[in-house]
Design a protein around this motif. Structure first.
Motif, short mmCIF file in Angstrom:
data_model
loop_
_atom_site.label_atom_id
_atom_site.label_comp_id
_atom_site.label_asym_id
_atom_site.label_seq_id
_atom_site.Cartn_x
_atom_site.Cartn_y
_atom_site.Cartn_z
N ILE A 17 0.88 -1.11 0.15
CA ILE A 17 -0.10 0.10 -0.07
C ILE A 17 0.87 1.26 0.10
CG2 ILE A 17 -1.42 1.32 1.33
CD1 ILE A 17 -2.59 -1.47 -0.13
N ASP A 18 1.92 1.14 0.69
CA ASP A 18 2.84 2.33 0.83
C ASP A 18 3.59 2.60 -0.43
OD1 ASP A 18 2.09 2.87 3.63
OD2 ASP A 18 3.90 1.86 4.33
N TYR A 19 3.73 1.54 -1.21
CA TYR A 19 4.55 1.60 -2.13
C TYR A 19 3.72 2.13 -3.29
CZ TYR A 19 6.50 -0.91 -6.80
OH TYR A 19 6.96 -0.89 -7.83
N VAL A 20 2.49 1.60 -3.41
CA VAL A 20 1.48 2.28 -4.41
C VAL A 20 1.30 3.58 -4.14
CG1 VAL A 20 -0.81 2.20 -5.54
CG2 VAL A 20 0.22 0.13 -4.80
N PHE A 21 1.22 4.03 -2.98
CA PHE A 21 0.96 5.39 -2.38
C PHE A 21 2.09 6.46 -3.04
CE2 PHE A 21 1.33 8.98 0.63
CZ PHE A 21 -0.02 9.55 0.42
N VAL A 22 3.26 5.84 -2.79
CA VAL A 22 4.53 6.69 -3.23
C VAL A 22 4.80 6.63 -4.60
CG1 VAL A 22 6.95 6.76 -3.01
CG2 VAL A 22 5.75 6.41 -0.87
N SER A 23 4.38 5.51 -5.22
CA SER A 23 4.58 5.65 -6.77
C SER A 23 3.94 6.65 -7.34
CB SER A 23 4.35 3.87 -7.14
OG SER A 23 5.45 3.28 -6.38
N TYR A 24 2.67 6.88 -6.73
CA TYR A 24 1.77 7.73 -7.47
C TYR A 24 1.71 9.01 -6.66
CZ TYR A 24 1.06 3.65 -10.53
OH TYR A 24 1.36 2.66 -11.14
N GLU A 25 2.63 9.31 -6.05
CA GLU A 25 3.06 10.60 -5.48
C GLU A 25 1.80 10.97 -4.69
OE1 GLU A 25 4.10 12.87 -8.80
OE2 GLU A 25 6.31 12.05 -8.52
N GLY A 26 1.08 10.31 -3.89
CA GLY A 26 -0.07 10.65 -3.35
C GLY A 26 -1.64 10.84 -3.96
N LYS A 27 -1.21 10.56 -5.17
CA LYS A 27 -2.71 10.88 -5.98
C LYS A 27 -3.78 10.12 -5.64
CE LYS A 27 -4.19 10.72 -10.80
NZ LYS A 27 -3.98 10.20 -12.26
N TYR A 28 -3.69 9.08 -4.89
CA TYR A 28 -4.93 8.35 -4.40
C TYR A 28 -4.65 8.24 -2.97
CZ TYR A 28 -5.51 6.92 -9.18
OH TYR A 28 -5.59 7.22 -10.56
N ALA A 29 -5.64 8.38 -2.02
CA ALA A 29 -5.53 8.23 -0.60
C ALA A 29 -5.44 6.80 -0.52
CB ALA A 29 -6.85 8.74 0.23
N LYS A 30 -4.71 6.27 0.73
CA LYS A 30 -4.52 4.99 1.20
C LYS A 30 -5.82 4.07 1.16
CE LYS A 30 0.01 5.39 2.94
NZ LYS A 30 1.00 5.24 4.18
N PRO A 31 -7.04 4.55 1.64
CA PRO A 31 -8.06 3.64 1.69
C PRO A 31 -8.53 3.41 0.38
CG PRO A 31 -8.36 5.63 3.33
CD PRO A 31 -7.14 5.82 2.43
N GLN A 32 -8.39 4.37 -0.59
CA GLN A 32 -8.63 3.98 -1.92
C GLN A 32 -7.69 2.63 -2.55
OE1 GLN A 32 -8.20 8.21 -3.26
NE2 GLN A 32 -9.83 7.51 -4.45
N ILE A 33 -6.43 2.76 -2.19
CA ILE A 33 -5.43 1.94 -2.56
C ILE A 33 -5.86 0.64 -1.82
CG2 ILE A 33 -3.09 1.39 -2.70
CD1 ILE A 33 -2.52 4.29 -2.74
N ILE A 34 -6.09 0.67 -0.64
CA ILE A 34 -6.35 -0.60 0.05
C ILE A 34 -7.76 -1.18 -0.51
CG2 ILE A 34 -7.37 -1.66 2.08
CD1 ILE A 34 -5.65 0.63 3.54
N LYS A 35 -8.88 -0.55 -0.90
CA LYS A 35 -10.11 -0.91 -1.61
C LYS A 35 -9.59 -1.71 -3.02
CE LYS A 35 -14.66 0.22 -3.12
NZ LYS A 35 -15.34 1.38 -3.42
N ALA A 36 -8.71 -0.86 -3.68
CA ALA A 36 -8.54 -1.38 -5.01
C ALA A 36 -7.52 -2.78 -5.15
CB ALA A 36 -7.70 -0.22 -5.67
#
Length: 70
Positions: A17-36
């Motif tokens: 989740i942190d990897y995705v968050f950082v990769s897209y420079e915070g474009k998506y909130a962590k709850p969105q990333i978790i759901k996806a």
């Protein structure tokens, strides 16, 4: 699953989740990333996709899900 396995899985999930968050420079909130990510992991059982232990292919597949939910 024993406590050690559960902790390992939890750490892998959190790190991804942190990897995705950082990769897209915070474009998506962590709850969105978790759901996806959960949606993607569920799809692994119903498609030819495999979980690559949180590699860049997994990241891109989660990104595709995020894009579709806009």
């Amino acid at each position: 699953m024993n406590k050690l396995d559960a902790k390992f899985v939890g750490n892998v999930f959190r790190d991804f989740i942190d990897y995705v968050f950082v990769s897209y420079e915070g474009k998506y909130a962590k709850p969105q990333i978790i759901k996806a990510t959960v949606k993607y992991l569920k799809s692994v059982n119903n498609t030819n996709f495999t979980w690559g232990s949180g590699d860049s292919i997994d990241r891109e597949r989660v990104y595709d899900i995020l894009q579709g939910e806009k």
